[in-house]
Design a protein around this motif. Structure first.
Motif, short mmCIF file in Angstrom:
data_model
loop_
_atom_site.label_atom_id
_atom_site.label_comp_id
_atom_site.label_asym_id
_atom_site.label_seq_id
_atom_site.Cartn_x
_atom_site.Cartn_y
_atom_site.Cartn_z
N ASP A 3 -7.82 -9.72 5.22
CA ASP A 3 -7.95 -9.25 3.84
C ASP A 3 -8.79 -7.98 3.77
OD1 ASP A 3 -6.39 -11.25 2.79
OD2 ASP A 3 -8.07 -12.57 2.31
N LYS A 14 -7.35 -4.41 2.54
CA LYS A 14 -7.96 -3.73 1.40
C LYS A 14 -8.36 -2.31 1.77
CE LYS A 14 -11.62 -4.27 -2.04
NZ LYS A 14 -12.75 -5.13 -2.50
N GLN A 27 -7.09 1.36 0.13
CA GLN A 27 -8.12 1.98 -0.70
C GLN A 27 -7.90 3.48 -0.84
OE1 GLN A 27 -12.05 1.04 0.59
NE2 GLN A 27 -13.02 1.66 -1.33
N GLU A 36 -3.52 0.88 -3.86
CA GLU A 36 -4.81 0.18 -3.84
C GLU A 36 -4.76 -1.04 -4.76
OE1 GLU A 36 -9.59 1.04 -4.48
OE2 GLU A 36 -8.13 2.66 -4.72
#
Length: 211
Positions: free
Chosen positions: A112, A116, A120, A125
């Protein structure tokens, strides 16, 4: 693999198949879903011959979309495979890097975080815990994923314990679908509508807690 790519290109050529030449990403989008369900049937039946055939049908969908994208100068099959290689290496530092993640929970948490970080600062995102859940999942499967995400984000509590067994719960789910059908309603659409309201509310609560 090269033979398959060449055949797909031939099918899309001016001298190829009229049906294949008419297809685009939109006309093909649900064919992949159907092939996945047929693969699931083969897996559950334990039929290796059918499994190999259905995996081939699913691979054809990948090759078909890659050929369409190549014709648009967007990407090709090699780019798809290369991106997957890079993603597998990047998201498994406990295998190919120096991460010490050893348990499944640690691996998921690491996954995760990496996921992420990848998105980003891009248009992909994910600013919400609920981002990334496919809209076209069957309603019950989507409900399970939404609830899991909501609990993980502390937006939904655990269901109250009751005396229902798995069999009893299965019967309840069936009877609910049966009742909806008798009323002329679609249980799938009813649940999908409820999910939209729940997700909307959870997203509001999520924003409040983030402030």
């Amino acid at each position: 693999m090269n033979d398959l790519l060449e055949i797909m290109a031939d099918l899309r050529s001016p001298q190829g198949c009229p049906w294949d030449r008419e297809q685009d990403h939109m006309t093909l989008r649900f064919h992949a879903v159907e092939e996945v369900y047929e693969l699931i049937d083969a897996i559950e039946a334990g039929d290796d011959h059918e499994m190999a055939e259905e995996l081939g049908d699913l691979l054809l969908q990948v090759v078909f979309h890659a050929q369409l994208a190549k014709e648009r100068d967007a990407f090709d099959f090699e780019a798809v495979a290369r991106q997957m290689v890079e993603k597998l290496l990047r998201r498994h530092p406990h295998v190919f890097g120096d991460s010490n993640a050893k348990t499944v929970d640690q691996v998921w948490a690491q996954w995760d975080q990496i996921k992420k970080a990848e998105k980003q600062g891009t248009h992909r995102e994910r600013t919400s815990a609920f981002d990334g859940i496919p809209k076209h999942l069957p309603a019950l499967l989507r409900a399970e994923k939404l609830v899991k995400k909501a609990r993980k984000a502390h937006l939904a509590g655990k269901s109250q314990k009751n005396s229902l067994t798995k069999k009893q719960l299965a019967n309840e789910l069936f009877h609910l679908a049966e009742y909806a059908q008798a009323q002329g309603w679609s249980a799938e659409e009813l649940l999908r509508g409820e999910l939209q309201q729940r997700e909307k509310q959870w997203r509001k609560e999520e924003k409040k807690t983030a402030k």
